[in-house]
Design a protein around this motif. Structure first.
Motif, PDB file in Angstrom:
ATOM      1  N   ALA A   1      19.598  44.216  42.651  1.00 23.36           N
ATOM      2  CA  ALA A   1      19.928  44.772  43.961  1.00 23.36           C
ATOM      3  C   ALA A   1      19.862  43.692  45.030  1.00 23.36           C
ATOM      4  CB  ALA A   1      18.979  45.917  44.293  1.00 23.36           C
ATOM      5  N   THR A   2      18.836  42.856  44.944  1.00 20.81           N
ATOM      6  CA  THR A   2      18.728  41.744  45.900  1.00 20.81           C
ATOM      7  C   THR A   2      19.907  40.796  45.748  1.00 20.81           C
ATOM      8  OG1 THR A   2      16.312  41.896  45.814  1.00 20.81           O
ATOM      9  CG2 THR A   2      17.257  39.855  46.657  1.00 20.81           C
ATOM     10  N   ALA A   3      20.293  40.542  44.501  1.00 19.20           N
ATOM     11  CA  ALA A   3      21.424  39.654  44.245  1.00 19.20           C
ATOM     12  C   ALA A   3      22.708  40.228  44.843  1.00 19.20           C
ATOM     13  CB  ALA A   3      21.584  39.445  42.743  1.00 19.20           C
ATOM     14  N   TYR A   4      22.954  41.493  44.590  1.00 17.04           N
ATOM     15  CA  TYR A   4      24.166  42.111  45.129  1.00 17.04           C
ATOM     16  C   TYR A   4      24.135  42.165  46.654  1.00 17.04           C
ATOM     17  CZ  TYR A   4      26.025  43.682  40.620  1.00 17.04           C
ATOM     18  OH  TYR A   4      26.577  43.735  39.368  1.00 17.04           O
ATOM     19  N   GLU A   5      22.955  42.388  47.203  1.00 21.37           N
ATOM     20  CA  GLU A   5      22.851  42.444  48.670  1.00 21.37           C
ATOM     21  C   GLU A   5      23.248  41.114  49.297  1.00 21.37           C
ATOM     22  OE1 GLU A   5      19.616  43.848  52.078  1.00 21.37           O
ATOM     23  OE2 GLU A   5      18.959  43.476  50.015  1.00 21.37           O
ATOM     24  N   SER A   6      22.920  40.025  48.605  1.00 19.55           N
ATOM     25  CA  SER A   6      23.273  38.702  49.137  1.00 19.55           C
ATOM     26  C   SER A   6      24.771  38.438  49.084  1.00 19.55           C
ATOM     27  CB  SER A   6      22.521  37.625  48.347  1.00 19.55           C
ATOM     28  OG  SER A   6      23.039  37.512  47.021  1.00 19.55           O
ATOM     29  N   LEU A   7      25.489  39.311  48.379  1.00 22.77           N
ATOM     30  CA  LEU A   7      26.940  39.131  48.257  1.00 22.77           C
ATOM     31  C   LEU A   7      27.702  40.079  49.181  1.00 22.77           C
ATOM     32  CD1 LEU A   7      27.088  38.827  44.373  1.00 22.77           C
ATOM     33  CD2 LEU A   7      27.470  36.988  46.016  1.00 22.77           C
ATOM     34  N   GLN A   8      27.072  40.518  50.267  1.00 28.21           N
ATOM     35  CA  GLN A   8      27.708  41.438  51.197  1.00 28.21           C
ATOM     36  C   GLN A   8      28.283  40.751  52.430  1.00 28.21           C
ATOM     37  OE1 GLN A   8      28.071  44.774  50.364  1.00 28.21           O
ATOM     38  NE2 GLN A   8      27.307  43.890  48.473  1.00 28.21           N
ATOM     39  N   SER A   9      28.356  39.444  52.411  1.00 24.68           N
ATOM     40  CA  SER A   9      28.854  38.725  53.589  1.00 24.68           C
ATOM     41  C   SER A   9      30.314  39.059  53.863  1.00 24.68           C
ATOM     42  CB  SER A   9      28.724  37.210  53.369  1.00 24.68           C
ATOM     43  OG  SER A   9      29.404  36.507  54.398  1.00 24.68           O
ATOM     44  N   PRO A  10      30.652  39.309  55.130  1.00 20.38           N
ATOM     45  CA  PRO A  10      32.059  39.597  55.474  1.00 20.38           C
ATOM     46  C   PRO A  10      32.997  38.426  55.183  1.00 20.38           C
ATOM     47  CG  PRO A  10      30.579  40.228  57.261  1.00 20.38           C
ATOM     48  CD  PRO A  10      29.763  39.431  56.293  1.00 20.38           C
ATOM     49  N   ASP A  11      32.435  37.222  55.011  1.00 19.32           N
ATOM     50  CA  ASP A  11      33.273  36.051  54.754  1.00 19.32           C
ATOM     51  C   ASP A  11      33.779  35.999  53.314  1.00 19.32           C
ATOM     52  OD1 ASP A  11      32.755  35.253  57.362  1.00 19.32           O
ATOM     53  OD2 ASP A  11      30.984  34.090  56.764  1.00 19.32           O
ATOM     54  N   LEU A  12      33.201  36.797  52.437  1.00 18.35           N
ATOM     55  CA  LEU A  12      33.610  36.768  51.031  1.00 18.35           C
ATOM     56  C   LEU A  12      34.934  37.508  50.840  1.00 18.35           C
ATOM     57  CD1 LEU A  12      30.202  37.447  49.253  1.00 18.35           C
ATOM     58  CD2 LEU A  12      31.380  35.262  49.517  1.00 18.35           C
ATOM     59  N   PRO A  13      35.679  37.184  49.794  1.00 15.09           N
ATOM     60  CA  PRO A  13      36.939  37.903  49.519  1.00 15.09           C
ATOM     61  C   PRO A  13      36.693  39.402  49.343  1.00 15.09           C
ATOM     62  CG  PRO A  13      36.799  35.919  48.184  1.00 15.09           C
ATOM     63  CD  PRO A  13      35.459  36.079  48.841  1.00 15.09           C
ATOM     64  N   LEU A  14      37.701  40.187  49.719  1.00 13.14           N
ATOM     65  CA  LEU A  14      37.564  41.638  49.704  1.00 13.14           C
ATOM     66  C   LEU A  14      37.199  42.164  48.315  1.00 13.14           C
ATOM     67  CD1 LEU A  14      37.836  44.433  50.947  1.00 13.14           C
ATOM     68  CD2 LEU A  14      40.317  44.282  50.597  1.00 13.14           C
ATOM     69  N   ALA A  15      37.900  41.696  47.290  1.00 11.20           N
ATOM     70  CA  ALA A  15      37.642  42.192  45.937  1.00 11.20           C
ATOM     71  C   ALA A  15      36.199  41.932  45.530  1.00 11.20           C
ATOM     72  CB  ALA A  15      38.597  41.543  44.945  1.00 11.20           C
ATOM     73  N   ALA A  16      35.678  40.768  45.891  1.00  8.04           N
ATOM     74  CA  ALA A  16      34.295  40.432  45.540  1.00  8.04           C
ATOM     75  C   ALA A  16      33.316  41.311  46.296  1.00  8.04           C
ATOM     76  CB  ALA A  16      34.031  38.960  45.840  1.00  8.04           C
ATOM     77  N   ARG A  17      33.577  41.536  47.582  1.00  7.60           N
ATOM     78  CA  ARG A  17      32.683  42.381  48.375  1.00  7.60           C
ATOM     79  C   ARG A  17      32.636  43.800  47.811  1.00  7.60           C
ATOM     80  NH1 ARG A  17      33.837  43.196  54.040  1.00  7.60           N
ATOM     81  NH2 ARG A  17      31.668  43.892  54.072  1.00  7.60           N
ATOM     82  N   ARG A  18      33.803  44.312  47.448  1.00  6.94           N
ATOM     83  CA  ARG A  18      33.837  45.669  46.902  1.00  6.94           C
ATOM     84  C   ARG A  18      33.099  45.742  45.569  1.00  6.94           C
ATOM     85  NH1 ARG A  18      40.067  47.684  48.330  1.00  6.94           N
ATOM     86  NH2 ARG A  18      39.555  48.377  50.460  1.00  6.94           N
ATOM     87  N   ALA A  19      33.305  44.735  44.714  1.00  8.70           N
ATOM     88  CA  ALA A  19      32.604  44.721  43.423  1.00  8.70           C
ATOM     89  C   ALA A  19      31.097  44.610  43.636  1.00  8.70           C
ATOM     90  CB  ALA A  19      33.117  43.564  42.572  1.00  8.70           C
ATOM     91  N   ALA A  20      30.684  43.760  44.595  1.00  9.18           N
ATOM     92  CA  ALA A  20      29.258  43.584  44.861  1.00  9.18           C
ATOM     93  C   ALA A  20      28.642  44.862  45.428  1.00  9.18           C
ATOM     94  CB  ALA A  20      29.054  42.424  45.831  1.00  9.18           C
ATOM     95  N   PHE A  21      29.378  45.546  46.305  1.00 16.74           N
ATOM     96  CA  PHE A  21      28.839  46.780  46.887  1.00 16.74           C
ATOM     97  C   PHE A  21      28.684  47.853  45.815  1.00 16.74           C
ATOM     98  CE2 PHE A  21      29.462  50.839  49.239  1.00 16.74           C
ATOM     99  CZ  PHE A  21      28.280  50.792  49.974  1.00 16.74           C
ATOM    100  N   ALA A  22      29.685  47.985  44.944  1.00 19.27           N
ATOM    101  CA  ALA A  22      29.587  48.955  43.853  1.00 19.27           C
ATOM    102  C   ALA A  22      28.412  48.618  42.946  1.00 19.27           C
ATOM    103  CB  ALA A  22      30.888  48.984  43.058  1.00 19.27           C
ATOM    104  N   GLY A  23      28.228  47.325  42.653  1.00 15.43           N
ATOM    105  CA  GLY A  23      27.091  46.913  41.829  1.00 15.43           C
ATOM    106  C   GLY A  23      25.765  47.176  42.508  1.00 15.43           C
TER     107      GLY A  23
END
Length: 664
Positions: A230-252
């Motif tokens: 959860a901590t790992a996925y939370e660190s991948l919530q930056s708006p600067d990341l590509p959309l597909a990655a953000r969506r995958a990270a949020f789902a994870g």
């Protein structure tokens, strides 16, 4: 030796292996020697035999060591590359520590490192990992990439240090492969390494590094490290990341920390980040609790229409009262697509609770598309008397806009059982409802409903309702048991009908075709009112059989007008054509020609005559060849009749055909 014979010989020899170990080994050596020379495009028979022996060895431990020795030998330097690849494939199935030295040799060679990794991929953790790590310092070129990939696929934690160094090399291919393999390791140490790399990322490695971090976080979940994941996925919530990655990270993130998932979903839906809202809706639990549903109801109007559709579809059929309330709210949303989604969701409900909101939606004057969707939804509700009774009850109180649709729904759901209700609607005074009832009765009505339809037709005031009623009554009468019964129903209504009503009812007599009906139509021909006489004539014109011939012939010979004569003559022409092949046909055709007054009449008579099958018909048609005005039509009729009677009277047929020949 032919291939089939060769196979039979091999099979026979293999059967003898069980009791003759020396022969077995000799044959095995022979197979290995043959396989060692295998090249793509040559016979695979020796490989197939070895493969079968490997499968047998899996069930017989006493022969596994022998087969492994044979494969180790086949993977030696004297074999072709294709033979070595086959040997490695099979060692991946039965190979043990005994084969590791040979695989170590293959790892040291760039060309064969890949097939050695293929075999080692099936080995358990331990010595096989040591072989891969030991081979790394001397590996070059493609062999390095193969080993890196094998570390990741085998998730060897002791390879992390080597992978970390490789990920920082200048060789882009090596760095990318190593970064990806660190992500595959999927443990806490690997995540820390990837996090450190992300602090000072190489621009060209950004995409690979991001994918590796996502993969590592996912593996942490599988390893049971949910909090760290959860901590790992939370660190991948930056708006600067590509959309597909953000969506995958949020789902994870939601999957890694299910206790907080609902609140995170609600936060996203309440926020301005539109990119994650589809993921939030898609990850809603199947049965959200009351608090979540209450907030969803508040969020629904603020969402964009596509997201409203997603949320309504996610709520399904609204199993809980709270979810059902949200779906009802969807019926009043400004955009059409969410309203249609709400209608579809209500159609999937399991009870009558969907009826009130759908009827209210019909009352609100929806557009044609939505009205049809509501009608379909109501029709598709589960069958049952309770739902049908609820629909019937709403029919009594529904507004004009909804009533016609509800009538159609009831007719489609109940068929004949709805007929009494439909008949009752004929006196409702609601034009749309009356039309809907008439159209439904046209499909489901029978003798029981016929009197009501005839009475309604007699009293219908508007032309629209008259046409609908005539169509419905006609459809019902055509399904009647007998033509006499049909006639009786019509005559009973006619006897008490006013002149206007009589003119509306008269055309239905042709549906019966019974003698009583014909007599009543003939009587109407003598009515003092010219409009009634015209309706009577048109009724006779549509008569279904030749019993109307004499009446129409009298009209044709003594018409009130030329127009009346022409109408009657065309009707006679139809009847003569229909009876052309019957015994009465010639009589009708003879009379029709006698009634003809001009060339057009004779052409019509010839068209009817051309279907005759009696040789005597030629005596009617041949003389008309001399009439220049109808010669072409007469020639066609003569030819058709002659062909039809050739077998009966060849002499008459030949004589007629000669009459068609040009005169010399």
């Amino acid at each position: 030796m032919p291939v089939l014979l060769h196979s039979l010989v091999l099979a026979g020899m293999l059967l003898a292996l069980a009791g003759q170990a020396a022969v077995e080994q000799a044959r095995l050596d022979q197979l290995v020697n043959q396989a060692a020379a295998f090249e793509s495009g040559t016979t695979r028979e020796s490989l197939r035999e070895l493969e079968r022996l490997v499968q047998t060895a899996l069930a017989d431990r006493s022969t596994q060591a022998q087969m492994e020795d044979a494969l180790i030998h086949l993977a030696g330097a004297s074999s072709t590359y294709e033979a070595k690849r086959f040997a490695c494939q099979q060692l991946g199935i039965i190979g043990t520590a005994k084969a590791l030295p040979r695989l170590r040799e293959l790892l040291a060679i760039e060309e064969t490192a890949g097939i050695a990794c293929l075999a080692l991929g099936a080995y358990p953790p331990g010595p096989a990992d040591e072989v891969l790590r030991d081979a790394w310092p001397a590996a070059t070129g493609r062999a390095r990439l193969q080993i890196i990939n094998a570390w990741g696929d085998r998730r060897d934690p002791r390879a992390l240090r080597l992978l970390s160094r490789a990920a920082r090399e200048d060789d882009a291919a090596v760095a990318e492969a190593a970064t990806a393999s660190i992500g595959k390791l999927g443990d806490v140490r690997a995540w820390k390494e990837l996090t450190a790399m992300a602090k000072h990322p190489r621009p060209e490695m950004a995409a690979v590094l991001l994918e590796a971090r996502l993969r590592c976080a996912g593996q942490l979940v599988l390893n049971g490290e949910r909090k760290r994941a959860a901590t790992a996925y939370e660190s991948l919530q930056s708006p600067d990341l590509p959309l597909a990655a953000r969506r995958a990270a949020f789902a994870g993130w939601l999957a890694a920390d299910p206790d907080k998932a609902s609140q995170r979903i609600l936060n996203i839906l309440a926020g301005r980040d539109e990119t994650l809202k589809p993921v939030a809706i898609a990850n809603l639990p199947a049965r959200p609790d009351f608090a979540v549903l209450r907030q969803l109801a508040e969020r629904l109007p603020q969402l964009a229409p596509p997201l409203q559709v997603m949320l309504l579809e996610k709520l399904g059929s609204g199993e809980t009262p709270e979810a059902f309330t949200i779906i009802q709210g969807g019926l009043s949303l400004p955009a059409a697509e969410p309203r249609l989604a709400a209608i579809a969701a209500l159609a999937r409900t399991s009870g009558e609770r969907a009826i009130p909101p759908l009827v209210r939606a019909l009352d609100a004057e929806p557009n044609a598309v939505e009205a049809t969707a509501i009608e379909t939804a109501l029709t598709q509700l589960p069958a049952g008397s309770a739902i049908d009774a609820a629909l019937a009850e709403h029919l009594q109180t529904a507004h004009q806009n909804a009533r016609a649709r509800l009538i159609t729904v009831l007719a489609q759901r109940q068929r004949e059982a709805a007929n009494p209700l439909l008949v009752a609607q004929l006196n409702s005074g609601n034009t749309d409802a009356v039309k809907a009832a008439l159209r439904a009765l046209a499909k489901s009505g029978g003798a029981t409903e016929a009197p009501a339809l005839l009475a309604f037709l007699a009293g219908a005031a508007s032309p629209d309702l008259q046409r609908e009623a005539e169509g419905a009554a006609g459809a019902v009468l055509e399904r009647g048991e007998s033509k006499e019964a049909r006639a009786e129903l019509i005559l009973r209504q006619l006897n008490s009908a006013a002149p206007d009503a009589m003119r509306r009812l008269l055309p239905l007599l042709s549906i019966s075709g019974a003698p009583k009906a014909l007599a009543r139509a003939e009587q109407a021909l003598r009515d003092p009112d010219p409009e009634t006489r015209e309706v009577a004539l048109r009724t006779l014109v549509d008569w279904p059989n030749a019993t109307a011939w004499d009446v129409l012939a009298r009209v044709c010979s003594q018409p009130d007008s030329e127009s009346q004569r022409q109408i009657a003559f065309r009707a006679l022409g139809r009847l003569a054509g229909e009876s052309a092949a019957s015994q009465a046909g010639l009589v009708h055709q003879t009379e029709l020609l006698a009634l003809a007054r001009n060339a057009n009449d004779r052409k019509l008579a010839l068209a009817a005559l051309s279907g005759a099958t009696d040789p005597a018909a030629l005596k009617l048609a041949v003389p008309l060849l001399a009439d220049e005005a109808v010669r072409a039509e007469a020639a066609i009729a003569v030819k058709k009749i002659a062909e039809a009677v050739q077998a009966k009277d060849p002499q008459a047929a030949q004589s007629a055909l000669r009459a068609l020949e040009p005169q010399k």
